[in-house]
Scaffold this motif. Structure first.
Motif, PDB file in Angstrom:
ATOM      1  N   ALA A 275      -1.076   7.953  -6.890  1.00 32.06           N
ATOM      2  CA  ALA A 275      -1.951   8.953  -6.290  1.00 32.06           C
ATOM      3  C   ALA A 275      -2.227  10.093  -7.260  1.00 32.06           C
ATOM      4  N   GLU A 276      -1.209  10.521  -7.995  1.00 27.90           N
ATOM      5  CA  GLU A 276      -1.389  11.614  -8.941  1.00 27.90           C
ATOM      6  C   GLU A 276      -2.352  11.227 -10.054  1.00 27.90           C
ATOM      7  N   SER A 277      -2.151  10.033 -10.623  1.00 30.09           N
ATOM      8  CA  SER A 277      -3.025   9.598 -11.715  1.00 30.09           C
ATOM      9  C   SER A 277      -4.432   9.284 -11.218  1.00 30.09           C
ATOM     10  N   ALA A 278      -4.529   8.705 -10.037  1.00 32.09           N
ATOM     11  CA  ALA A 278      -5.848   8.401  -9.474  1.00 32.09           C
ATOM     12  C   ALA A 278      -6.647   9.677  -9.251  1.00 32.09           C
ATOM     13  N   ALA A 279      -5.993  10.693  -8.685  1.00 31.12           N
ATOM     14  CA  ALA A 279      -6.682  11.968  -8.456  1.00 31.12           C
ATOM     15  C   ALA A 279      -7.164  12.569  -9.767  1.00 31.12           C
ATOM     16  N   ALA A 280      -6.341  12.477 -10.802  1.00 30.77           N
ATOM     17  CA  ALA A 280      -6.715  13.023 -12.113  1.00 30.77           C
ATOM     18  C   ALA A 280      -7.908  12.276 -12.716  1.00 30.77           C
ATOM     19  N   SER A 281      -8.088  11.005 -12.325  1.00 30.92           N
ATOM     20  CA  SER A 281      -9.186  10.198 -12.871  1.00 30.92           C
ATOM     21  C   SER A 281     -10.478  10.333 -12.066  1.00 30.92           C
ATOM     22  N   GLY A 282     -10.440  11.088 -10.973  1.00 28.66           N
ATOM     23  CA  GLY A 282     -11.640  11.286 -10.163  1.00 28.66           C
ATOM     24  C   GLY A 282     -11.654  10.566  -8.837  1.00 28.66           C
ATOM     25  N   VAL A 283     -10.622   9.785  -8.550  1.00 25.39           N
ATOM     26  CA  VAL A 283     -10.538   9.106  -7.255  1.00 25.39           C
ATOM     27  C   VAL A 283     -10.275  10.141  -6.165  1.00 25.39           C
ATOM     28  N   GLN A 284     -11.037  10.051  -5.085  1.00 29.98           N
ATOM     29  CA  GLN A 284     -10.905  10.999  -3.981  1.00 29.98           C
ATOM     30  C   GLN A 284     -10.207  10.407  -2.758  1.00 29.98           C
ATOM     31  N   VAL A 285     -10.241   9.080  -2.645  1.00 29.24           N
ATOM     32  CA  VAL A 285      -9.620   8.414  -1.498  1.00 29.24           C
ATOM     33  C   VAL A 285      -8.941   7.133  -1.967  1.00 29.24           C
ATOM     34  N   ILE A 286      -7.694   6.926  -1.515  1.00 27.99           N
ATOM     35  CA  ILE A 286      -7.035   5.630  -1.661  1.00 27.99           C
ATOM     36  C   ILE A 286      -6.994   5.016  -0.275  1.00 27.99           C
ATOM     37  N   ASP A 287      -7.748   3.963  -0.093  1.00 24.19           N
ATOM     38  CA  ASP A 287      -7.813   3.274   1.194  1.00 24.19           C
ATOM     39  C   ASP A 287      -6.703   2.224   1.223  1.00 24.19           C
ATOM     40  N   MET A 288      -5.682   2.452   2.028  1.00 19.59           N
ATOM     41  CA  MET A 288      -4.534   1.543   2.065  1.00 19.59           C
ATOM     42  C   MET A 288      -4.764   0.330   2.955  1.00 19.59           C
ATOM     43  N   GLY A 289      -5.848   0.325   3.706  1.00 21.98           N
ATOM     44  CA  GLY A 289      -6.205  -0.854   4.482  1.00 21.98           C
ATOM     45  C   GLY A 289      -5.559  -0.900   5.849  1.00 21.98           C
ATOM     46  N   ARG A 290      -6.245  -1.583   6.747  1.00 20.30           N
ATOM     47  CA  ARG A 290      -5.750  -1.759   8.108  1.00 20.30           C
ATOM     48  C   ARG A 290      -4.415  -2.492   8.096  1.00 20.30           C
ATOM     49  N   GLY A 291      -3.540  -2.129   9.015  1.00 25.27           N
ATOM     50  CA  GLY A 291      -2.261  -2.829   9.148  1.00 25.27           C
ATOM     51  C   GLY A 291      -1.113  -1.868   9.322  1.00 25.27           C
ATOM     52  N   GLU A 292      -0.190  -2.255  10.181  1.00 24.90           N
ATOM     53  CA  GLU A 292       0.974  -1.418  10.460  1.00 24.90           C
ATOM     54  C   GLU A 292       2.043  -1.647   9.392  1.00 24.90           C
ATOM     55  N   LYS A 293       2.219  -0.692   8.519  1.00 30.41           N
ATOM     56  CA  LYS A 293       3.257  -0.740   7.498  1.00 30.41           C
ATOM     57  C   LYS A 293       3.942   0.617   7.445  1.00 30.41           C
ATOM     58  N   GLU A 294       5.260   0.608   7.308  1.00 22.27           N
ATOM     59  CA  GLU A 294       6.002   1.855   7.319  1.00 22.27           C
ATOM     60  C   GLU A 294       5.576   2.772   6.188  1.00 22.27           C
ATOM     61  N   TYR A 295       5.347   2.209   4.991  1.00 25.22           N
ATOM     62  CA  TYR A 295       5.010   3.061   3.854  1.00 25.22           C
ATOM     63  C   TYR A 295       3.643   3.729   4.060  1.00 25.22           C
ATOM     64  N   LYS A 296       2.736   3.060   4.760  1.00 28.34           N
ATOM     65  CA  LYS A 296       1.433   3.660   5.033  1.00 28.34           C
ATOM     66  C   LYS A 296       1.576   4.859   5.962  1.00 28.34           C
ATOM     67  N   ASP A 297       2.402   4.718   6.978  1.00 24.65           N
ATOM     68  CA  ASP A 297       2.632   5.835   7.891  1.00 24.65           C
ATOM     69  C   ASP A 297       3.224   7.043   7.172  1.00 24.65           C
ATOM     70  N   LYS A 298       4.084   6.781   6.184  1.00 30.42           N
ATOM     71  CA  LYS A 298       4.732   7.872   5.459  1.00 30.42           C
ATOM     72  C   LYS A 298       3.799   8.565   4.479  1.00 30.42           C
ATOM     73  N   LEU A 299       2.837   7.812   3.940  1.00 31.59           N
ATOM     74  CA  LEU A 299       1.990   8.344   2.876  1.00 31.59           C
ATOM     75  C   LEU A 299       0.624   8.829   3.344  1.00 31.59           C
ATOM     76  N   LYS A 300       0.153   8.377   4.474  1.00 28.42           N
ATOM     77  CA  LYS A 300      -1.217   8.686   4.886  1.00 28.42           C
ATOM     78  C   LYS A 300      -1.378  10.158   5.254  1.00 28.42           C
ATOM     79  N   ASN A 301      -2.581  10.675   5.017  1.00 29.16           N
ATOM     80  CA  ASN A 301      -2.949  11.998   5.513  1.00 29.16           C
ATOM     81  C   ASN A 301      -4.343  11.973   6.122  1.00 29.16           C
ATOM     82  N   GLY A 302      -4.755  10.776   6.539  1.00 35.10           N
ATOM     83  CA  GLY A 302      -6.043  10.592   7.198  1.00 35.10           C
ATOM     84  C   GLY A 302      -6.242   9.123   7.509  1.00 35.10           C
ATOM     85  N   GLN A 303      -7.364   8.803   8.132  1.00 35.47           N
ATOM     86  CA  GLN A 303      -7.647   7.403   8.411  1.00 35.47           C
ATOM     87  C   GLN A 303      -9.138   7.185   8.609  1.00 35.47           C
TER      88      GLN A 303
END
Length: 361
Positions: A275-303
């Motif tokens: 996320a840090e490197s992506a933001a530095a490169s100009g990426v504004q959104v990382i779409d983690m995709g549909r699906g119930e995963k624990e790591y997604k719940d911990k990392l998400k700040n939107g949907q």
């Protein structure tokens, strides 16, 4: 409206440029799985890929990529792999979904990650599901502040595990957006092990999927690229991810890690670095995709939201498809929506994976 259907290799530069322009004109289409480069690359490996080009008079007003399967069953390009599907079109486009699939020679078009605002959703025969994202539009710093507020324990624990890992194993190094195929195959090996360990189907047992990933990694432009990033500990690969990006959206696709580092939460360490490197490169959104995963719940700040369903014309093929697919899809949706059922199903799959590993060993 006039519709022509072609193989993606037959699209010329004017058509591809128009596709990119339509995609970049609407934030709903800002996903690399909707990019012309993705469809063209899959089409090089899958002859059943087609693109419907929609005209209003002399003007192209839309592109509808799909796969044409037996009995006129239509599916998204690289069905089962992609987290964004649908028609890329001009604003205000008005169409009849059933007329479109008829013009495409289809009896049914089924989807499970159709992006928001699609005219294909006209008949209402669909369900809507959340697709978690890491929103980096305000930068990486504000994102981590959000994590501190809403997932403070996870964030602090991940940082502590990262420090402990470095004390015990050596310094961490993050290699973002590398095009080296060596680390790519290391990552795919970890992913294959994960599929088998958790009782899932190994996607990389299909040679065309491996070749697709290789070709996407070799595709590098401002508007579209394959993105491989790896985290190393003492110069030994520990965790990584392969996805694809537009100018501003990175689609989460294949994350994996070396299980010998599991106690250090390597996946979370990696995602924060990514996320840090992506933001530095100009990426504004990382779409983690549909699906119930624990790591997604911990990392998400939107949907975002994606839809699952089908568009069908009356006929025998559509009836057969309904009997084969719809009850199964509804059952799966029920399981996914119920935490207890989902936990039970996941446990059963992991048990199956362990048994399969023992029997194949």
């Amino acid at each position: 409206m006039r519709v022509t259907v072609t193989h993606p290799r037959e699209l010329g530069q004017p058509e591809l440029s128009r596709w990119r322009a339509l995609q970049e004109s609407d934030a709903a289409f800002d996903n690399p799985f909707l990019s012309p480069e993705f469809t063209v690359t899959v089409g090089e490996l899958r002859d059943l890929v087609r693109v419907a080009v929609l005209y209003d008079g002399p003007d192209i007003v839309g592109f509808f990529p799909f796969e044409r399967h037996p009995l006129g069953i239509g599916k998204p390009v690289a069905a089962g792999l992609t987290d964004a599907q649908g028609l890329v079109h001009a604003k205000g486009l008005d169409l009849d979904p059933r007329r479109l699939i008829k013009d495409c020679g289809l009896s049914v078009y089924e989807f499970d990650h159709l992006v928001a605002g699609q005219p294909l959703l006209g008949d209402g025969r669909h369900t809507v599901h959340p697709s978690p994202i890491i929103d980096l539009r305000d930068g990486y710093g504000p994102y981590t502040e959000t994590l501190r507020t809403h997932s403070g324990k996870t964030y602090k624990t991940t940082l502590a595990k990262s420090r402990k890992l470095q004390r015990e194993a050596g310094p961490l190094r993050h290699d973002y957006a590398t095009t080296d195929t060596g680390p790519l195959h290391t990552l795919l090996g970890w992913k294959t092990d994960q599929y088998r360990r958790t009782g899932r189907t190994d996607r990389f047992a299909h040679r065309w999927i491996v070749e697709l990933v290789e070709r996407l990694l070799a595709t590098q432009s401002d508007s579209f690229a394959g993105v491989l990033d790896m985290v190393y500990v003492d110069d030994v690969p520990m965790a990584g991810h392969f996805g694809v990006r537009t100018r501003t959206t990175l689609a989460g696709w294949f994350p994996a890690y070396d299980t010998q580092y599991a106690k250090f939460s390597p996946g979370l360490i990696h995602h924060l670095a990514m996320a840090e490197s992506a933001a530095a490169s100009g990426v504004q959104v990382i779409d983690m995709g549909r699906g119930e995963k624990e790591y997604k719940d911990k990392l998400k700040n939107g949907q975002l939201e994606v839809a699952e369903g089908r568009v069908a014309r009356a006929g025998v093929a559509a009836g057969v498809h309904w009997m084969m697919r719809v009850p199964v899809r509804k059952t799966r949706a029920t399981v996914m929506a119920n935490p207890l059922l989902l936990k039970t199903a996941d446990k059963a799959l992991k048990t199956y994976g362990r048994l399969r590993t023992v029997l194949q060993g």
